[in-house]
Design a protein around this motif. Structure first.
Motif, PDB file in Angstrom:
ATOM      1  N   ASN A 128     -11.755  -2.114  -0.580  1.00 34.73           N
ATOM      2  CA  ASN A 128     -10.518  -1.698   0.236  1.00 34.73           C
ATOM      3  C   ASN A 128      -9.534  -2.445  -0.555  1.00 34.73           C
ATOM      4  OD1 ASN A 128      -8.912  -0.494   2.124  1.00 34.73           O
ATOM      5  ND2 ASN A 128      -9.231  -2.035   3.483  1.00 34.73           N
ATOM      6  N   PHE A 129      -9.306  -1.922  -1.592  1.00 32.36           N
ATOM      7  CA  PHE A 129      -8.282  -2.322  -2.637  1.00 32.36           C
ATOM      8  C   PHE A 129      -6.932  -1.464  -2.392  1.00 32.36           C
ATOM      9  CE2 PHE A 129     -11.754  -4.065  -4.967  1.00 32.36           C
ATOM     10  CZ  PHE A 129     -11.309  -5.112  -5.419  1.00 32.36           C
ATOM     11  N   ARG A 130      -5.756  -2.013  -1.896  1.00 32.69           N
ATOM     12  CA  ARG A 130      -4.594  -1.328  -1.499  1.00 32.69           C
ATOM     13  C   ARG A 130      -3.317  -2.021  -1.932  1.00 32.69           C
ATOM     14  NH1 ARG A 130      -7.001  -4.498   2.009  1.00 32.69           N
ATOM     15  NH2 ARG A 130      -5.908  -5.488   3.652  1.00 32.69           N
ATOM     16  N   PHE A 131      -2.271  -1.213  -1.625  1.00 32.15           N
ATOM     17  CA  PHE A 131      -0.942  -1.802  -1.968  1.00 32.15           C
ATOM     18  C   PHE A 131      -0.224  -1.922  -0.582  1.00 32.15           C
ATOM     19  CE2 PHE A 131       3.636  -1.480  -2.612  1.00 32.15           C
ATOM     20  CZ  PHE A 131       3.817  -2.492  -3.201  1.00 32.15           C
ATOM     21  N   ASP A 132       0.160  -3.197  -0.452  1.00 32.11           N
ATOM     22  CA  ASP A 132       0.482  -3.505   1.207  1.00 32.11           C
ATOM     23  C   ASP A 132       2.197  -3.903   0.740  1.00 32.11           C
ATOM     24  OD1 ASP A 132       1.286  -4.734   3.483  1.00 32.11           O
ATOM     25  OD2 ASP A 132      -0.729  -5.725   3.762  1.00 32.11           O
ATOM     26  N   PRO A 133       3.005  -3.227   1.274  1.00 32.77           N
ATOM     27  CA  PRO A 133       4.370  -3.297   1.110  1.00 32.77           C
ATOM     28  C   PRO A 133       4.873  -4.753   1.793  1.00 32.77           C
ATOM     29  CG  PRO A 133       3.954  -1.267   1.782  1.00 32.77           C
ATOM     30  CD  PRO A 133       2.681  -1.907   2.092  1.00 32.77           C
ATOM     31  N   GLU A 134       4.005  -5.090   2.739  1.00 34.43           N
ATOM     32  CA  GLU A 134       4.314  -6.571   3.272  1.00 34.43           C
ATOM     33  C   GLU A 134       4.333  -7.689   2.251  1.00 34.43           C
ATOM     34  OE1 GLU A 134       5.681  -7.469   6.669  1.00 34.43           O
ATOM     35  OE2 GLU A 134       6.149  -5.248   6.442  1.00 34.43           O
ATOM     36  N   TYR A 135       3.199  -7.449   1.386  1.00 35.78           N
ATOM     37  CA  TYR A 135       2.878  -8.603   0.577  1.00 35.78           C
ATOM     38  C   TYR A 135       3.826  -8.275  -0.765  1.00 35.78           C
ATOM     39  CZ  TYR A 135      -1.026 -10.479   2.873  1.00 35.78           C
ATOM     40  OH  TYR A 135      -1.963 -10.851   4.153  1.00 35.78           O
ATOM     41  N   HIS A 136       4.636  -7.428  -1.037  1.00 36.60           N
ATOM     42  CA  HIS A 136       5.244  -6.947  -2.007  1.00 36.60           C
ATOM     43  C   HIS A 136       6.579  -7.717  -1.911  1.00 36.60           C
ATOM     44  CE1 HIS A 136       7.127  -5.083  -5.604  1.00 36.60           C
ATOM     45  NE2 HIS A 136       8.023  -4.437  -4.682  1.00 36.60           N
ATOM     46  N   ASP A 137       7.290  -8.215  -2.946  1.00 35.18           N
ATOM     47  CA  ASP A 137       8.425  -8.988  -3.031  1.00 35.18           C
ATOM     48  C   ASP A 137       9.604  -7.932  -3.285  1.00 35.18           C
ATOM     49  OD1 ASP A 137      11.014 -10.277  -3.754  1.00 35.18           O
ATOM     50  OD2 ASP A 137       9.875 -11.816  -5.307  1.00 35.18           O
ATOM     51  N   PRO A 138      10.479  -7.669  -2.277  1.00 37.03           N
ATOM     52  CA  PRO A 138      11.468  -6.728  -2.002  1.00 37.03           C
ATOM     53  C   PRO A 138      12.777  -7.039  -2.821  1.00 37.03           C
ATOM     54  CG  PRO A 138      11.641  -7.870   0.002  1.00 37.03           C
ATOM     55  CD  PRO A 138      10.469  -8.588  -0.924  1.00 37.03           C
ATOM     56  N   GLY A 139      12.828  -8.201  -3.376  1.00 31.67           N
ATOM     57  CA  GLY A 139      14.174  -8.441  -3.936  1.00 31.67           C
ATOM     58  C   GLY A 139      14.366  -7.838  -5.253  1.00 31.67           C
ATOM     59  N   LEU A 140      15.509  -8.069  -5.764  1.00 24.73           N
ATOM     60  CA  LEU A 140      15.839  -7.619  -7.086  1.00 24.73           C
ATOM     61  C   LEU A 140      15.104  -8.371  -8.208  1.00 24.73           C
ATOM     62  CD1 LEU A 140      19.874  -6.916  -6.721  1.00 24.73           C
ATOM     63  CD2 LEU A 140      17.835  -5.274  -6.687  1.00 24.73           C
ATOM     64  N   LYS A 141      14.712  -7.632  -9.368  1.00 22.72           N
ATOM     65  CA  LYS A 141      13.989  -8.672 -10.342  1.00 22.72           C
ATOM     66  C   LYS A 141      14.986  -8.034 -11.888  1.00 22.72           C
ATOM     67  CE  LYS A 141      10.880  -7.670  -7.262  1.00 22.72           C
ATOM     68  NZ  LYS A 141      10.576  -6.397  -6.341  1.00 22.72           N
ATOM     69  N   THR A 142      14.889  -8.932 -12.561  1.00 25.41           N
ATOM     70  CA  THR A 142      15.628  -8.581 -13.851  1.00 25.41           C
ATOM     71  C   THR A 142      14.447  -8.815 -14.970  1.00 25.41           C
ATOM     72  OG1 THR A 142      17.722  -9.350 -13.150  1.00 25.41           O
ATOM     73  CG2 THR A 142      17.392  -9.005 -15.638  1.00 25.41           C
ATOM     74  N   VAL A 143      14.126  -7.596 -15.650  1.00 28.36           N
ATOM     75  CA  VAL A 143      13.069  -7.587 -16.616  1.00 28.36           C
ATOM     76  C   VAL A 143      13.598  -6.881 -17.772  1.00 28.36           C
ATOM     77  CG1 VAL A 143      10.598  -6.774 -17.336  1.00 28.36           C
ATOM     78  CG2 VAL A 143      10.972  -7.255 -14.907  1.00 28.36           C
TER      79      VAL A 143
ATOM     80  N   ALA B  82       5.853 -10.740 -12.687  1.00 24.87           N
ATOM     81  CA  ALA B  82       4.970 -11.014 -11.728  1.00 24.87           C
ATOM     82  C   ALA B  82       5.442 -10.812 -10.337  1.00 24.87           C
ATOM     83  CB  ALA B  82       4.776 -12.590 -11.916  1.00 24.87           C
ATOM     84  N   ARG B  83       6.840 -11.080  -9.920  1.00 19.50           N
ATOM     85  CA  ARG B  83       7.291 -10.459  -8.807  1.00 19.50           C
ATOM     86  C   ARG B  83       7.265  -8.991  -8.763  1.00 19.50           C
ATOM     87  NH1 ARG B  83      13.003 -11.733  -8.721  1.00 19.50           N
ATOM     88  NH2 ARG B  83      12.735 -11.299  -6.535  1.00 19.50           N
ATOM     89  N   THR B  84       7.443  -8.182  -9.701  1.00 22.63           N
ATOM     90  CA  THR B  84       7.465  -6.974  -9.699  1.00 22.63           C
ATOM     91  C   THR B  84       5.785  -6.382  -9.314  1.00 22.63           C
ATOM     92  OG1 THR B  84       9.240  -6.669 -11.341  1.00 22.63           O
ATOM     93  CG2 THR B  84       7.610  -4.668 -10.989  1.00 22.63           C
ATOM     94  N   LEU B  85       4.979  -7.145  -9.611  1.00 20.74           N
ATOM     95  CA  LEU B  85       3.450  -6.633  -9.551  1.00 20.74           C
ATOM     96  C   LEU B  85       3.009  -7.069  -8.172  1.00 20.74           C
ATOM     97  CD1 LEU B  85       2.402  -7.331 -13.344  1.00 20.74           C
ATOM     98  CD2 LEU B  85       2.466  -5.130 -12.283  1.00 20.74           C
ATOM     99  N   THR B  86       3.803  -7.769  -7.302  1.00 23.43           N
ATOM    100  CA  THR B  86       3.330  -8.275  -6.137  1.00 23.43           C
ATOM    101  C   THR B  86       2.814  -7.009  -5.062  1.00 23.43           C
ATOM    102  OG1 THR B  86       5.251  -8.547  -5.126  1.00 23.43           O
ATOM    103  CG2 THR B  86       4.194 -10.559  -6.206  1.00 23.43           C
ATOM    104  N   GLY B  87       2.039  -7.309  -4.163  1.00 22.68           N
ATOM    105  CA  GLY B  87       1.676  -6.553  -3.247  1.00 22.68           C
ATOM    106  C   GLY B  87       0.386  -5.784  -3.196  1.00 22.68           C
ATOM    107  N   TRP B  88      -0.644  -6.097  -4.003  1.00 20.82           N
ATOM    108  CA  TRP B  88      -2.001  -5.670  -3.901  1.00 20.82           C
ATOM    109  C   TRP B  88      -2.763  -6.755  -3.340  1.00 20.82           C
ATOM    110  CZ3 TRP B  88      -3.453  -0.872  -5.244  1.00 20.82           C
ATOM    111  CH2 TRP B  88      -2.611   0.017  -5.777  1.00 20.82           C
ATOM    112  N   ARG B  89      -3.722  -5.989  -2.383  1.00 23.48           N
ATOM    113  CA  ARG B  89      -4.912  -6.881  -1.646  1.00 23.48           C
ATOM    114  C   ARG B  89      -6.006  -6.192  -1.571  1.00 23.48           C
ATOM    115  NH1 ARG B  89      -2.810  -7.265   4.321  1.00 23.48           N
ATOM    116  NH2 ARG B  89      -4.511  -8.719   4.393  1.00 23.48           N
ATOM    117  N   ASN B  90      -7.079  -6.795  -1.249  1.00 21.97           N
ATOM    118  CA  ASN B  90      -8.427  -6.361  -1.049  1.00 21.97           C
ATOM    119  C   ASN B  90      -9.082  -6.984   0.056  1.00 21.97           C
ATOM    120  OD1 ASN B  90      -8.984  -8.287  -3.582  1.00 21.97           O
ATOM    121  ND2 ASN B  90     -11.220  -7.819  -2.597  1.00 21.97           N
ATOM    122  N   ASP B  91     -10.253  -6.521   0.662  1.00 24.12           N
ATOM    123  CA  ASP B  91     -10.953  -7.249   1.570  1.00 24.12           C
ATOM    124  C   ASP B  91     -12.316  -7.498   1.048  1.00 24.12           C
ATOM    125  OD1 ASP B  91      -9.029  -6.466   3.593  1.00 24.12           O
ATOM    126  OD2 ASP B  91      -9.812  -4.563   3.961  1.00 24.12           O
TER     127      ASP B  91
END
Length: 536
Positions: free
Chosen positions: A291-306, A273-282
């Motif tokens: 206006n569906f888009r990937f917004d880096p500000e909304y994405h979790d930048p940390g390390l994830k273990t999957v 779920a953390r890996t998939l963060t970052g998508w937004r729309n208006d």
């Protein structure tokens, strides 16, 4: 029989009223859903969407028995991939039975004379003609219209999205492309009940069509970022501050790995779920969700273990991690197999299909071609025909175009309205036939014949039915009406017995033509609703 015809006419009026009611209800519901105008859609419901225990594969009820064949399910510990060739029939000439099965399972049934035309041709040649189409599809026949003869408005009018796609199933010369689109609509099941945009659902439909035979990895990636999917499984509600697990769970459980196989843990779901963060729309009153888009500000930048692998993963990595998982190939080939063949693949077949899939770069086409040439496809048990396929097949057999939008609610009554699967697991292909849906299929078949049935009581100047037609000729005519479908000896014997016994003797002069017309109508319905016509 006269009373039955009168009842049918009365029901037609009731159904028109019901159809209009459905359209009005659709408009009202759509208006009520505009609560999203303040942006609540992107923030609403973050809990996991509830759904039934996933059932991925079609099952079968034998037409002359009630035993249900178990659904194909990927084993927890599949055999290792094997370079051995997938078992195949080779390229013997197709028999008429095999031609009919192929056209029903890899398409939507034969048009008049189509099965006879490919019978006798090499199997591989026929399969490749289905899996390797060239250019754009050609739609042959009249354009679809509603009851008043107006062009369909699939992006806005209730039920006309269903009829638009049903038209493609009927008229397209790329039948397997439409069947694969149908399969992936169930595989990645989204419902407009949640998406609330027929246009977005149509866009997703065209995505499935365009990528039907390509790489599953590429299709999976495209679906992951598709607006309809982002809305349906809360992808635009998934951000670094409040991760939403809906898509993360389903992309593993339903789309790529399977449940109860030890493929993933709850920790994997949370990290994915953390890996998939970052998508937004208006959202706006005029455009709705856009206006569906990937917004880096909304994405979790940390390390994830999957799956035991750690990195700064994003949505592209999420798809890659699933497709490269050791349990993905067995899941994919077993699930795809189940849409065409109701029995479990043997271990040898499963091992060979896995190797074919991975060595071909996750090619959907390569696996489909292997399945359509496998002995189990032609020698195994029958497969129950889904309602939409049954509807399309009947219309194709009498060359009737889309000239009414009633097919949407008729198909819904039979258990399947396109663009409205019951939940993220898709339709349960093992439960197509029960007392309710069997009645709905009868109503569907009755509606298919409604514009071409012999009128027992014609007005002056209209055709008068034969007053001398004997039972054998009547049966032959009824079979020809449906383009001579293959019935079992048992079914044909029962229908022939009805043709022989249904008219009382002697008939008065005024009864000769009307009663024979009613017999013909009854024979057509008995054929269309025979057990053999519910399976392929």
């Amino acid at each position: 029989m006269t009373k039955a015809i009168a009842t049918n006419k009365k029901r037609t009026g009731e159904e028109s009223h019901s159809h209009a009611g459905r359209k009005e209800r659709h408009k009202r519901v759509k208006k009520e859903r505009q609560h999203d105008k303040h942006g609540e859609h992107s923030k609403r419901e973050t809990r996991r969407r509830k759904h039934r225990k996933p059932v991925h594969h079609p099952a079968v009820t034998h037409p002359r028995g009630s035993a249900v064949v178990p659904l194909p399910v990927a084993p927890p510990s599949p055999p290792a991939p094997s370079p051995a060739p997938v078992p195949a029939l080779g390229s013997p000439p197709l028999t008429l039975d095999q031609a009919n099965r192929l056209l029903w399972r890899a398409g939507f049934g034969p048009t008049p004379g189509q099965a006879e035309a490919i019978a006798g041709q090499p199997l591989q040649e026929v399969v490749f003609s289905l899996t390797r189409p060239s250019g754009s599809a050609i739609l042959t026949g009249p354009e679809p219209v509603d009851e008043e003869g107006h062009p369909l408005d699939p992006a806005n009018a209730w039920g006309e999205d269903h009829c638009w796609w049903l038209d493609r199933m009927i008229r397209s010369d790329q039948q397997l492309v439409e069947r694969m689109t149908f399969i992936f609509h169930d595989w990645f099941a989204n419902s407009n009940e949640e998406v609330n945009s027929q246009q977005l659902m149509l866009d997703q439909n065209n995505l499935f069509r365009a990528m039907a035979f390509g790489s599953f990895h590429d299709l999976f990636l495209a679906v992951t970022t598709n607006p309809a999917m982002l809305l349906f499984l809360n992808g635009t509600s998934n951000n670094r501050w409040d991760p939403n697990e809906n898509y993360a769970r389903e992309m593993m459980e339903l789309f790529s790995l399977g449940a109860d196989r030890g493929a993933y843990t709850e920790d994997d779901v949370r990290e994915m779920a953390r890996t998939l963060t970052g998508w937004r729309n208006d959202w706006s009153e005029e455009l709705g969700n856009h206006n569906f888009r990937f917004d880096p500000e909304y994405h979790d930048p940390g390390l994830k273990t999957v799956f035991g692998q750690t990195g700064n993963w994003n949505y592209e990595d999420a798809v890659r991690l699933c497709v490269s998982h050791p349990l993905h190939p067995s899941f994919f080939v077993t699930k795809l197999w189940g849409y065409f063949i109701p029995s479990q693949p043997s271990e040898a077949t499963l091992a060979s299909l896995q190797a074919l899939y991975t060595s071909s770069g996750y090619s959907i086409r390569a696996v489909v071609e292997a399945i359509l040439q496998h002995p189990d496809f032609y020698e195994g048990a029958e497969l129950v025909t889904p309602p939409v396929v049954y509807n399309a097949g009947l219309l194709r057999s009498i060359s009737r175009p889309i000239d009414t939008t009633s097919w949407a609610w008729l198909s819904a009554n039979a258990g399947q309205q396109l663009f409205y699967p019951p939940n993220v697991s898709g339709w349960d292909f093992s439960r197509w036939l029960d007392t309710s849906t069997a009645k709905a299929r009868w109503e569907m078949a009755s509606s298919v014949t409604s514009k071409t049935y012999p009128n027992p009581w014609p007005a002056e100047g209209q055709p008068v039915y034969s007053a001398t037609e004997d039972p054998a000729t009547a049966l032959s005519s009824a079979l020809a009406y449906w383009a001579n479908p293959l019935l079992s000896a048992e079914s044909e014997q029962c229908i022939a017995a009805f043709a022989q016994s249904c008219l009382k003797e002697p008939l008065a002069d005024w009864e000769q033509s009307p009663y024979r017309a009613m017999r013909q109508n009854a024979l057509r319905m008995l054929i269309a609703t025979a057990p053999d016509m519910q399976v392929s």
